[in-house]
Design an enzyme around this catalytic site. Sequence first.
Site, PDB file in Angstrom:
ATOM      1  N   GLY A  50       0.317  -0.947  -0.807  1.00  0.00           N
ATOM      2  CA  GLY A  50       0.049  -0.069   0.169  1.00  0.00           C
ATOM      3  C   GLY A  50       0.505   1.329  -0.104  1.00  0.00           C
ATOM      4  O   GLY A  50       0.702   2.358  -0.195  1.00  0.00           O
ATOM      5  N   GLU A 124      -5.805   6.866   0.965  1.00  0.00           N
ATOM      6  CA  GLU A 124      -5.838   5.037   1.701  1.00  0.00           C
ATOM      7  C   GLU A 124      -7.366   5.277   2.717  1.00  0.00           C
ATOM      8  O   GLU A 124      -7.707   6.153   2.683  1.00  0.00           O
ATOM      9  CB  GLU A 124      -5.592   4.145   2.298  1.00  0.00           C
ATOM     10  CG  GLU A 124      -4.091   3.470   1.480  1.00  0.00           C
ATOM     11  CD  GLU A 124      -3.176   2.670   1.399  1.00  0.00           C
ATOM     12  OE1 GLU A 124      -2.977   2.160   2.614  1.00  0.00           O
ATOM     13  OE2 GLU A 124      -1.944   2.335   0.897  1.00  0.00           O
ATOM     14  N   HIS A 245      -6.836  -7.646   7.668  1.00  0.00           N
ATOM     15  CA  HIS A 245      -6.640  -6.508   6.494  1.00  0.00           C
ATOM     16  C   HIS A 245      -8.167  -7.332   5.744  1.00  0.00           C
ATOM     17  O   HIS A 245      -8.327  -8.820   5.767  1.00  0.00           O
ATOM     18  CB  HIS A 245      -6.201  -6.919   5.703  1.00  0.00           C
ATOM     19  CG  HIS A 245      -5.423  -6.111   4.570  1.00  0.00           C
ATOM     20  ND1 HIS A 245      -6.228  -6.236   3.258  1.00  0.00           N
ATOM     21  CD2 HIS A 245      -4.457  -4.792   4.208  1.00  0.00           C
ATOM     22  CE1 HIS A 245      -6.324  -5.079   2.593  1.00  0.00           C
ATOM     23  NE2 HIS A 245      -5.230  -4.064   3.339  1.00  0.00           N
ATOM     24  N   ARG A 289     -10.488   0.014   9.004  1.00  0.00           N
ATOM     25  CA  ARG A 289     -10.291  -1.367   8.008  1.00  0.00           C
ATOM     26  C   ARG A 289     -11.323  -2.500   9.408  1.00  0.00           C
ATOM     27  O   ARG A 289     -11.924  -3.761   8.473  1.00  0.00           O
ATOM     28  CB  ARG A 289      -8.809  -1.427   7.939  1.00  0.00           C
ATOM     29  CG  ARG A 289      -7.938  -1.436   6.988  1.00  0.00           C
ATOM     30  CD  ARG A 289      -6.378  -1.691   7.307  1.00  0.00           C
ATOM     31  NE  ARG A 289      -5.739  -0.755   6.190  1.00  0.00           N
ATOM     32  CZ  ARG A 289      -4.582  -1.696   5.893  1.00  0.00           C
ATOM     33  NH1 ARG A 289      -3.816  -2.711   6.689  1.00  0.00           N
ATOM     34  NH2 ARG A 289      -3.888  -1.377   4.734  1.00  0.00           N
ATOM     35  N   HIS A 367      -3.233  -9.041   9.540  1.00  0.00           N
ATOM     36  CA  HIS A 367      -2.681  -8.232   9.334  1.00  0.00           C
ATOM     37  C   HIS A 367      -1.547  -7.825   9.985  1.00  0.00           C
ATOM     38  O   HIS A 367      -0.172  -7.731   9.390  1.00  0.00           O
ATOM     39  CB  HIS A 367      -3.346  -7.159   8.436  1.00  0.00           C
ATOM     40  CG  HIS A 367      -2.623  -6.864   7.114  1.00  0.00           C
ATOM     41  ND1 HIS A 367      -1.612  -6.713   6.034  1.00  0.00           N
ATOM     42  CD2 HIS A 367      -2.179  -5.230   6.799  1.00  0.00           C
ATOM     43  CE1 HIS A 367      -1.329  -5.711   5.597  1.00  0.00           C
ATOM     44  NE2 HIS A 367      -1.644  -4.821   6.100  1.00  0.00           N
ATOM     45  N   ARG A 402      -4.458   0.644  13.729  1.00  0.00           N
ATOM     46  CA  ARG A 402      -3.742   1.422  12.991  1.00  0.00           C
ATOM     47  C   ARG A 402      -3.593   1.849  11.479  1.00  0.00           C
ATOM     48  O   ARG A 402      -5.060   0.845  10.703  1.00  0.00           O
ATOM     49  CB  ARG A 402      -2.875  -0.524  12.472  1.00  0.00           C
ATOM     50  CG  ARG A 402      -1.554   0.864  11.587  1.00  0.00           C
ATOM     51  CD  ARG A 402      -0.546  -0.536  11.145  1.00  0.00           C
ATOM     52  NE  ARG A 402      -0.615  -1.316  10.417  1.00  0.00           N
ATOM     53  CZ  ARG A 402      -0.987  -1.083   9.265  1.00  0.00           C
ATOM     54  NH1 ARG A 402      -0.148  -0.330   8.462  1.00  0.00           N
ATOM     55  NH2 ARG A 402      -1.499  -2.499   8.314  1.00  0.00           N
ATOM     56  N   SER A 407       2.169   1.937   8.974  1.00  0.00           N
ATOM     57  CA  SER A 407       3.462   0.594   9.775  1.00  0.00           C
ATOM     58  C   SER A 407       4.547   0.931   8.941  1.00  0.00           C
ATOM     59  O   SER A 407       5.604   1.069  10.155  1.00  0.00           O
ATOM     60  CB  SER A 407       3.328  -0.629   9.731  1.00  0.00           C
ATOM     61  OG  SER A 407       2.517  -0.815   8.855  1.00  0.00           O
TER      62      SER A 407
END
Length: 581
Positions: A50, A124, A245, A289, A367, A402, A407
């Site tokens: 991503g 995103e 995810h 997410r 994920h 997150r 990350s």
Amino acid sequence: MSTHPAPRVLVVGSGIAGLTAALGAVRHGLDVTLLSKDALDETSTARAQGGIAAMTAALPAGQPRDSEELHVQDTLAAGAGTCDDDAVRVLVRDSAAAIDELVARGVVLDRAAGPDSPWLEGLEGAHSVPRILHAGGDATGREIQRALLAAALAAEAAGRLTISRHTMLVDLVLGPGGRAAGALVLTGAGERLHELAADAVVLATGGAGQLYPHTTNPAVATGDGIAAALRAGAAVADLEFVQFHPTALAAPGCFLVSEAVRGEGAVLRDGTGRRYLEDVHPRAELAPRDVVARENVRRSLAQGGRPVLLDCTGLTPSVRGTHGGGTHGGGSTAEFLARRFPTIDAALRAHGLDWSREPVPVTPAAHYLMGGVATDGLGRTTAPGLYAVGECAATGVHGANRLASNSLLEGAVFGARVADALRTDALRDARPDDDAPARLVLPGGTEFLPAGGRPGSPVPFDREQFQAAMWAGAGVLRDRSRLEALARRLAGFRPPVGLSRRAVEDRNLLTVGRAVTAAALHRTESRGAHFREDFPAPDPTRARRTFWRLDTPRLAVSDRLMTSSHTAIDMFDIPERIPAC
């Protein structure tokens, strides 16, 4: 630290966090050894598609619409009330410098139209503006891994860095006062332990995706650093917060279909072709997410377990403005997808899917682990001489969930901060008037995980059975009955013995799995990625982090076995019971 001319540092892990910490420590003149469990590029970093989020408004090629406060607020909102505000502000404040450093080390980021044009910055889920930098379309992590490895290999060739490949952490070596004094490791294919002495140890071992049968993580992600830190008496935090995810390919290998695809305008549909997320969240496919993952699970269950469908067939550059920022040229849908997402395109076509013409079956997959070894803003843990960084650490940056693409940024920012702390702490520890080593002091109380699951437990450990149990009990949807059943199941497993890599990994998975289960039972609310169907709403009184230690920690390798060759070890495990709230 010791009286060696250059303090000895072990860095365990070769992803962005470990490489950044190691290279920074080398720059500071420390004697650094980097350990890689497998091949140097067998990391979660190398798989990251991503991109890397950053506040780049002040950089020449950056995003002028962004601001530090906007990125901070997006991160805090995603973290659902349990972020460490100071850590988040450090992450965002240092993000531009981290990008500068990556570029200086040779990372080539995608640009709009040539070397001097602005960077392409995508949007995103839960980001207010496009701020996601990419490299090679969907190969950002691979490009970062390549550049940092090149720098590490150059340092190795120059004699400034020692790299030990195919070397797995088994346990930490503790000195007086519980100080980290090195590591016990397995090397190669044999079952021989080696002790590596050090003045400081940095854990950068990644997450624990192999707790579950569906994961986007590499096979090496078995929670090794977290388990070793627990056995050494260090505190952990936030282990109930596992991010799933929403869109991994529903096929063996669980290949990740990046959130950036939804950022370009792809939509999720059920088996009837109906787009359903518009009814669930105002941001639809770009909701956080955890929201998307839960709804995908529910829709799949409602249609007999069949996966939901990610529809990319309408994507062309002409519709990209719906979610993204920038352009990727003209052409057909197939040409656009191949150009923008070359890695995903190749993987899907290898599975016989033409995603420009047909929807992609997807499933949630483990994920990212928001929790890990508790650290301060410089990577210090509660154990002196022990540091943690990257996914195995719990800095408080991510809170309960997150924010997408933070990350890689955390690995770069906090890897550099750990390197600085190693130098500072080495100088501090060398002064004879210092009466206490540098370490994290927890802000409040600690919960304790009592002993259990001794080697006499009745059921031999089986990884597939363990993973299936974790998915059913501590997966996307949780409740008390499922978690308690899971805790009993995990307590019944007999820990594997021996010093094969598989046996050591399985012991670590069992230790971390029991800790995740205990933490999930303890948090009687839903928050972020932790969703309890019996407590479906957040409890404002529980908007805080929880720290855990083993009640009676002891190393997996007993003193009598600390020789050069071994056939079995005993261990301490986390049981099904947790203390009262």
